[in-house]
Scaffold this active site. Structure first.
Site, PDB file in Angstrom:
ATOM      1  N   ARG A  43      26.911  45.205  39.386  1.00  0.00           N
ATOM      2  CA  ARG A  43      26.439  46.290  38.389  1.00  0.00           C
ATOM      3  C   ARG A  43      27.327  46.791  37.151  1.00  0.00           C
ATOM      4  O   ARG A  43      28.482  45.921  37.249  1.00  0.00           O
ATOM      5  CB  ARG A  43      26.358  47.762  38.961  1.00  0.00           C
ATOM      6  CG  ARG A  43      27.985  47.872  39.748  1.00  0.00           C
ATOM      7  CD  ARG A  43      28.322  49.430  39.906  1.00  0.00           C
ATOM      8  NE  ARG A  43      29.142  49.478  41.199  1.00  0.00           N
ATOM      9  CZ  ARG A  43      30.500  49.640  40.917  1.00  0.00           C
ATOM     10  NH1 ARG A  43      30.897  49.405  39.459  1.00  0.00           N
ATOM     11  NH2 ARG A  43      31.619  49.410  41.239  1.00  0.00           N
ATOM     12  N   LYS A  93      44.021  40.261  56.095  1.00  0.00           N
ATOM     13  CA  LYS A  93      45.915  40.106  56.143  1.00  0.00           C
ATOM     14  C   LYS A  93      45.707  40.768  54.637  1.00  0.00           C
ATOM     15  O   LYS A  93      45.158  41.056  53.477  1.00  0.00           O
ATOM     16  CB  LYS A  93      46.399  38.655  55.230  1.00  0.00           C
ATOM     17  CG  LYS A  93      46.954  38.083  54.803  1.00  0.00           C
ATOM     18  CD  LYS A  93      48.145  37.936  55.664  1.00  0.00           C
ATOM     19  CE  LYS A  93      49.688  37.893  55.818  1.00  0.00           C
ATOM     20  NZ  LYS A  93      50.687  38.094  56.952  1.00  0.00           N
ATOM     21  N   GLU A 104      35.800  40.545  41.565  1.00  0.00           N
ATOM     22  CA  GLU A 104      37.520  41.539  41.854  1.00  0.00           C
ATOM     23  C   GLU A 104      37.817  40.201  42.917  1.00  0.00           C
ATOM     24  O   GLU A 104      37.705  40.247  44.031  1.00  0.00           O
ATOM     25  CB  GLU A 104      37.214  42.512  42.980  1.00  0.00           C
ATOM     26  CG  GLU A 104      36.549  43.712  41.958  1.00  0.00           C
ATOM     27  CD  GLU A 104      36.569  45.278  42.415  1.00  0.00           C
ATOM     28  OE1 GLU A 104      36.024  45.971  42.489  1.00  0.00           O
ATOM     29  OE2 GLU A 104      36.352  45.162  43.876  1.00  0.00           O
ATOM     30  N   ASN A 123      30.618  43.850  42.520  1.00  0.00           N
ATOM     31  CA  ASN A 123      30.464  44.316  42.423  1.00  0.00           C
ATOM     32  C   ASN A 123      29.300  43.935  41.849  1.00  0.00           C
ATOM     33  O   ASN A 123      29.722  43.592  40.599  1.00  0.00           O
ATOM     34  CB  ASN A 123      30.973  45.867  41.572  1.00  0.00           C
ATOM     35  CG  ASN A 123      32.158  46.317  42.166  1.00  0.00           C
ATOM     36  OD1 ASN A 123      31.741  46.325  43.296  1.00  0.00           O
ATOM     37  ND2 ASN A 123      33.430  45.527  41.518  1.00  0.00           N
ATOM     38  N   LYS A 149      41.157  53.157  41.058  1.00  0.00           N
ATOM     39  CA  LYS A 149      41.885  52.752  39.346  1.00  0.00           C
ATOM     40  C   LYS A 149      41.976  54.137  38.457  1.00  0.00           C
ATOM     41  O   LYS A 149      40.760  55.062  38.256  1.00  0.00           O
ATOM     42  CB  LYS A 149      40.475  51.755  38.547  1.00  0.00           C
ATOM     43  CG  LYS A 149      40.870  50.725  39.676  1.00  0.00           C
ATOM     44  CD  LYS A 149      39.246  49.442  39.359  1.00  0.00           C
ATOM     45  CE  LYS A 149      38.465  48.423  40.333  1.00  0.00           C
ATOM     46  NZ  LYS A 149      37.697  48.036  39.998  1.00  0.00           N
TER      47      LYS A 149
HETATM   48  P1  ADP Z   1      36.201  49.270  47.299  1.00  0.00           P
HETATM   49  O1  ADP Z   1      35.400  49.279  47.529  1.00  0.00           O
HETATM   50  O2  ADP Z   1      36.710  50.727  48.471  1.00  0.00           O
HETATM   51  O3  ADP Z   1      36.761  50.276  46.145  1.00  0.00           O
HETATM   52  P2  ADP Z   1      38.073  47.382  47.468  1.00  0.00           P
HETATM   53  O4  ADP Z   1      37.382  45.501  48.387  1.00  0.00           O
HETATM   54  O5  ADP Z   1      38.137  46.600  46.437  1.00  0.00           O
HETATM   55  O6  ADP Z   1      37.165  48.422  47.771  1.00  0.00           O
HETATM   56  O7  ADP Z   1      39.312  47.084  47.609  1.00  0.00           O
HETATM   57  C1  ADP Z   1      39.884  48.232  46.580  1.00  0.00           C
HETATM   58  C2  ADP Z   1      41.688  48.026  46.482  1.00  0.00           C
HETATM   59  O8  ADP Z   1      42.022  48.290  47.876  1.00  0.00           O
HETATM   60  C3  ADP Z   1      42.393  46.988  45.729  1.00  0.00           C
HETATM   61  O9  ADP Z   1      42.025  46.978  45.018  1.00  0.00           O
HETATM   62  C4  ADP Z   1      43.517  46.717  46.121  1.00  0.00           C
HETATM   63  O10 ADP Z   1      44.087  47.412  45.983  1.00  0.00           O
HETATM   64  C5  ADP Z   1      43.460  47.218  48.348  1.00  0.00           C
HETATM   65  N1  ADP Z   1      42.748  46.147  49.068  1.00  0.00           N
HETATM   66  C6  ADP Z   1      42.134  45.395  49.380  1.00  0.00           C
HETATM   67  N2  ADP Z   1      41.697  44.434  50.230  1.00  0.00           N
HETATM   68  C7  ADP Z   1      42.948  44.576  49.747  1.00  0.00           C
HETATM   69  C8  ADP Z   1      44.324  43.488  50.687  1.00  0.00           C
HETATM   70  N3  ADP Z   1      43.291  42.098  51.815  1.00  0.00           N
HETATM   71  N4  ADP Z   1      45.426  43.093  50.699  1.00  0.00           N
HETATM   72  C9  ADP Z   1      45.838  44.384  49.778  1.00  0.00           C
HETATM   73  N5  ADP Z   1      44.955  45.164  49.148  1.00  0.00           N
HETATM   74  C10 ADP Z   1      44.297  45.620  49.432  1.00  0.00           C
END
Ligand code: ADP
Length: 449
Positions: A292, A201, A275, A290, A237
């Protein structure tokens, strides 16, 4: 305690680790590629070994060459930093089999958390809330569309091996599914040689709030409170802060408990980050872990006044942790300063730095490996410095950041400083009213060159 640590990384994080090792009386070995001979991490380590040409595959990602450097320098531990081999279970295993302590979790723990689908399954078992979505990887488009209709659009396709925002696509209706699926798979294959995709979602207007945890070798896991990383561009970020302006004491307790539960479920050893996405009703969902140290760890260091690299090394050496959680006593914020052209779609802008004057003064910290005369190589990540400010309140922290950004001078290359200056003036940001979609509404013309 370790006698000599080899740092299997480059740039600011390598230098950051060397600093703590020196304070702990531990000798250091830097490794470097030919492109990094002039970097400060090479100059400040006790020993330095050139391990190959600029390409990461032939240097910082090349396990045989790193192990050879270990052998000739006789180091007894490896610190992987972040990126490169930091979350590579095979590397952790090879280190430990060679009798060298990998400063981080075991290969088994990395495997459990490294791929996102397995991590989600582990969290469901531990009773931690996760974003609703597919049970495991998707087989094909047909199955994907079926699940998307069950959980309801919008949905997000994500690469199980994902990182750095790659391999993610938002889908708002059936008709878009197939194209998104194809391009997410292609990108995932190219970036991670793994095209496994799952769907969840799409949480609308979420905050990205993560919890720093640390676990020792005796099953103790604690949390060190949160960082808000909602200011992102293309899922990467740009600014992080602690505490989160959205946090309440009740929510911190609940999320902190979930983070500790997550760590305990795999007997986690080392520093790690859980996260979460938090929606506007303050529902929170586990997103990934993460395994690390993270780029943004200084934000936590400043608000709890502890050196996380030191804690990480102590835990790796078998020293137990204190057993109580840590809470912020200050407000801290980090601006990532990248060699990028804000006015040209944040395009990387490597090259020679002709003049460099770092911001200084009370409450200001700069972590960087660059200096005047240094040439930023085009081969690696574009981050060249982290500017971290701390103050009693968020408002004062922003004022301090503005002052620090004003006195920070980097000439010769373009950097993201103009973006950060504009951000600090932005009303939405100042009021704390923002989510991960912030950059979609931010006007780049507010930046002044
Ligand atoms: P990565 O490992 O590539 O950084 P993440 O799973 O940490 O990927 O997701 C990075 C960013 O993507 C999150 O901080 C958020 O902004 C967006 N994101 C990821 N999953 C969702 C979700 N289910 N709904 C809304 N935004 C998402």
């Amino acid at each position: 305690m370790f006698n000599k640590i080899l740092i299997a990384n480059r740039g600011e994080i390598a230098l950051r680790i060397i600093r703590t090792c020196k304070e702990m009386g531990i000798k250091t070995v830097a490794i470097y590629s030919k492109a990094d001979a002039e970097s400060l991490h090479v100059r400040f380590a006790d020993e330095a070994v050139c391990i190959g040409p600029p390409a990461s595959s032939e240097s910082y990602l090349n396990i045989p060459r790193i192990m050879a450097a270990m052998e000739i320098t006789n180091a007894d531990a490896i610190h992987p930093g972040y990126g490169f081999l930091a979350e590579n279970a095979r590397f952790a295993e090879i280190c430990n089999q060679s009798g060298v302590k990998f400063i981080g979790p075991t290969a088994e723990m990395i495997n459990k958390m490294g791929d996102k689908v397995t991590a989600k399954e582990t969290m469901v078992k531990a009773g931690v809330p996760v974003v609703p979505g597919s049970d495991g990887l998707l087989k094909d488009v047909k199955q994907g569309i079926k699940i998307a209709n069950q959980i309801g659009y919008p949905v997000i396709l994500k690469a199980t091996a994902g990182g750095g925002g790659k391999g993610m696509r938002i889908v708002t209706k059936d008709e878009e599914f197939e194209d998104a699926w194809d391009s997410a798979r292609k990108e995932a294959k190219a970036s991670f040689s793994n095209d496994g995709i799952y769907v969840e979602k799409y949480v609308e207007e979420p905050r990205h709030i993560e919890f720093q945890i640390i676990g020792d070798q005796y099953g103790n896991v604690i949390h060190l409170s949160e960082r808000d990383c909602s200011i992102q561009r293309r899922h990467q970020k740009l600014v992080e802060e602690s505490p989160s302006p959205f946090m309440t004491p009740e929510l911190r307790e609940k999320m902190g408990d979930a983070a500790v539960k997550a760590g305990k479920s795999i007997n986690y050893e080392g520093v790690g980050t859980i996260e979460f996405l938090v929606d506007k009703h303050r529902n929170f969902y586990f997103m990934e872990m993460n395994t690390r140290i993270q780029v943004e760890h200084p934000v936590t260091e400043e608000v709890i006044d502890h050196d996380l690299i030191k804690e990480q090394i102590k835990v790796a050496a078998g020293i137990p942790i204190s057993g109580k959680n840590y809470y912020p006593t200050m407000h801290a914020m980090e601006c990532r300063i990248n060699a990028e052209d804000v006015f040209n779609g944040f395009r990387p802008n490597p090259g020679k730095i002709t003049s460099f004057h770092s911001a200084k003064g009370h409450g200001v910290r700069v972590d960087t490996h660059v200096y005047a005369g240094y040439t930023v190589p085009p081969f690696y990540d574009s981050m060249i410095a982290k500017l971290i400010c701390k103050a009693q309140t968020r408002e004062d922290c922003i004022k301090k950041m503005q002052r620090a950004l004003d006195e920070f001078v980097i000439e010769g290359i373009k950097t993201t400083i103009p973006f950060h200056k504009a951000l600090m003036k932005n009303e939405k940001f100042r009021s704390g009213d923002f989510n991960t979609g912030f950059m979609n509404t931010f006007n780049i013309e507010d930046c002044v060159e």
